[in-house]
Design an enzyme around this catalytic site. Structure first.
Site, PDB file in Angstrom:
ATOM      1  N   HIS A 132       0.885  -1.163  -0.190  1.00 51.27           N
ATOM      2  CA  HIS A 132      -0.118  -0.154  -0.088  1.00 51.27           C
ATOM      3  C   HIS A 132       0.913   1.312   0.031  1.00 51.27           C
ATOM      4  CE1 HIS A 132      -3.495  -2.078   0.404  1.00 51.27           C
ATOM      5  NE2 HIS A 132      -3.280  -2.798   1.625  1.00 51.27           N
ATOM      6  N   ASP A 169      -2.805 -10.444  -2.133  1.00 51.99           N
ATOM      7  CA  ASP A 169      -3.487  -9.798  -1.111  1.00 51.99           C
ATOM      8  C   ASP A 169      -4.734  -9.648  -1.490  1.00 51.99           C
ATOM      9  OD1 ASP A 169      -2.245  -8.577   1.639  1.00 51.99           O
ATOM     10  OD2 ASP A 169      -3.863  -7.478   0.761  1.00 51.99           O
ATOM     11  N   HIS A 171      -6.302  -7.164  -0.456  1.00 48.02           N
ATOM     12  CA  HIS A 171      -6.584  -5.683  -0.627  1.00 48.02           C
ATOM     13  C   HIS A 171      -5.573  -5.209  -2.065  1.00 48.02           C
ATOM     14  CE1 HIS A 171      -6.815  -6.178   3.658  1.00 48.02           C
ATOM     15  NE2 HIS A 171      -7.935  -5.334   3.496  1.00 48.02           N
ATOM     16  N   ASP A 256      -4.665 -12.525   3.434  1.00 45.69           N
ATOM     17  CA  ASP A 256      -5.918 -12.109   4.150  1.00 45.69           C
ATOM     18  C   ASP A 256      -7.117 -12.405   3.209  1.00 45.69           C
ATOM     19  OD1 ASP A 256      -4.638 -10.408   2.358  1.00 45.69           O
ATOM     20  OD2 ASP A 256      -4.714  -8.815   3.729  1.00 45.69           O
TER      21      ASP A 256
HETATM   22 ZN   LIG Z   1      -4.057  -7.102   2.827  1.00 48.94          ZN
END
Ligand SMILES: [Zn+2]
Length: 367
Positions: A132, A169, A171, A256
């Site tokens: 991120h 991931d 996200h 995740d």
């Molecule tokens: Zn994540």
């Protein structure tokens, strides 16, 4: 050739503490036990033939290829001052700067080991995670973009021309997406739940300028499990790899998307992560390309340990000599749509599934 697991004790010293006070306080989800649970799981399996290597701190000049010195210095100052919140959920402690330097250093060292032929597959297991992080902004528990710095290093210092990054991931890897948005040297492919933090990564985001078509976003709905994720890997990501022919394969390996994870709503299992890894390892074997994974998220402790172990097991299992490259997973509607959409940039995806090809028909498996 060896399989290498990169680690450093400073990962345990990035102290994210707890929110709130007293009995109502809750542990920050990105905490040190994520690392210890991985190490305990792997230790119980005798490290699955992986050789453990201690990661160096990244050279600051290598870090600066992605993150301006001004930003790096601001993170260093925040840590030296004793720590602080950088945003609502991203914080640093006194030792976080060291941990972050080693997290990037592990990913960069991994690139050297892979490109020098000292490892055929590797896993860099550190915290804080990275995908991120923007060049001048920490977010989503990430300080520096470990995988982006590693890819940049592979292009600049190691003179590669094509690096592929697969981000599984749950996200969207908005930082990596941003950093290589205009580049055709990095094919960035992200599978992520949508809508979900950081609310970027729409299918329509395909990169820009010279990099148009080299950013591939594959959003999936909440509830998506092994069938959808493995289908996207086998029917979209693998054909993209054959079309792009990377010289290095990197995985932003977050866990995740696991069905037990408290931060998202997907339903991937350990076997799903193993199947995704096997499919990627197979194409890498055919293309004779080394493969390295960098730990990102994953917040259900038991699931995290078992899923990393499943990944390592798959990475260290050479494909059977007669293994074909034909997908084992069914072509789901979401993968079919993605193929149709991406055929504008990658005509190889417009045809039906690739015909089966014998493992022996290429120049050989990765050494
Ligand atoms: Zn994540």
């Amino acid at each position: 050739m060896a399989y290498v697991f990169l680690e450093h004790p400073s990962s345990l010293e990035h102290d994210t503490g707890a929110y709130g006070a007293g009995a109502s306080s809750i542990l920050h989800p990105e905490h040190a036990r994520r690392i210890t649970v991985i190490e305990r799981e792997l230790s119980a399996r005798d490290w699955l033939a992986f050789e453990r290597v201690r990661s160096p701190a990244v050279d600051r000049s290598v870090l600066r290829a992605v993150h301006p010195e001004r930003y790096v210095a601001s993170i260093e100052r925040a840590c030296r001052s004793g720590g602080m919140f950088l945003d609502e959920e991203t914080l640093v402690s006194e030792r976080s700067f060291e941990a972050a330097l080693h997290a990037v250093g592990g990913a960069v060292r991994m690139v050297d080991l892979l490109l020098d032929g000292d490892a055929s597959a590797a896993f860099s297991s550190h915290r804080p995670p990275g995908h991120h992080a923007l060049p001048s902004q920490a977010m989503g528990f990430c300080l520096f973009n470990n995988i982006a710095v590693a890819a940049r290093y592979a292009l600049d210092a190691r003179r590669l021309e094509r690096v592929m990054i697969i981000d599984w991931d749950v996200h969207h890897g908005n930082g990596t997406n941003h950093i290589f948005h205009t580049s055709r040297q990095v094919l960035f492919v992200s599978i992520h739940q949508s809508p979900l933090f950081p609310f970027t990564g729409a299918a329509a985001d395909v990169g820009e300028g010279e990099g148009e078509g080299f950013t591939v976003n594959l959003p999936v709905p909440a509830g998506a499990g092994d069938e959808v994720w493995v289908s996207l890997i086998e029917h979209v990501v693998v054909p993209l790899a054959y079309a792009f022919e990377p010289e290095l394969m990197l995985i932003s390996a977050g866990y995740d998307a696991h069905r037990d994870d408290p931060l998202a709503d997907c339903a991937v299992t350990e076997e799903g992560f193993a199947a995704m890894t096997r499919a990627i390892a197979r194409v890498c074997a055919h293309l004779a390309v080394p493969i390295g994974a960098v730990l990102e998220g994953g917040y259900a402790l038991g699931a995290l340990g078992r899923s990393v172990a499943a990944t390592l097991q798959a990475l260290s299992t050479e494909p059977a000599p007669d293994a074909t490259t034909s997908p084992a997973a069914a072509l789901t509607p979401i993968a079919r749509l993605a193929r149709t959409r991406l055929a504008e940039f990658w005509p190889q995806l417009s045809a039906g599934p690739r015909p089966a090809r014998s493992h022996r028909s290429r120049t050989g498996p990765r050494a």
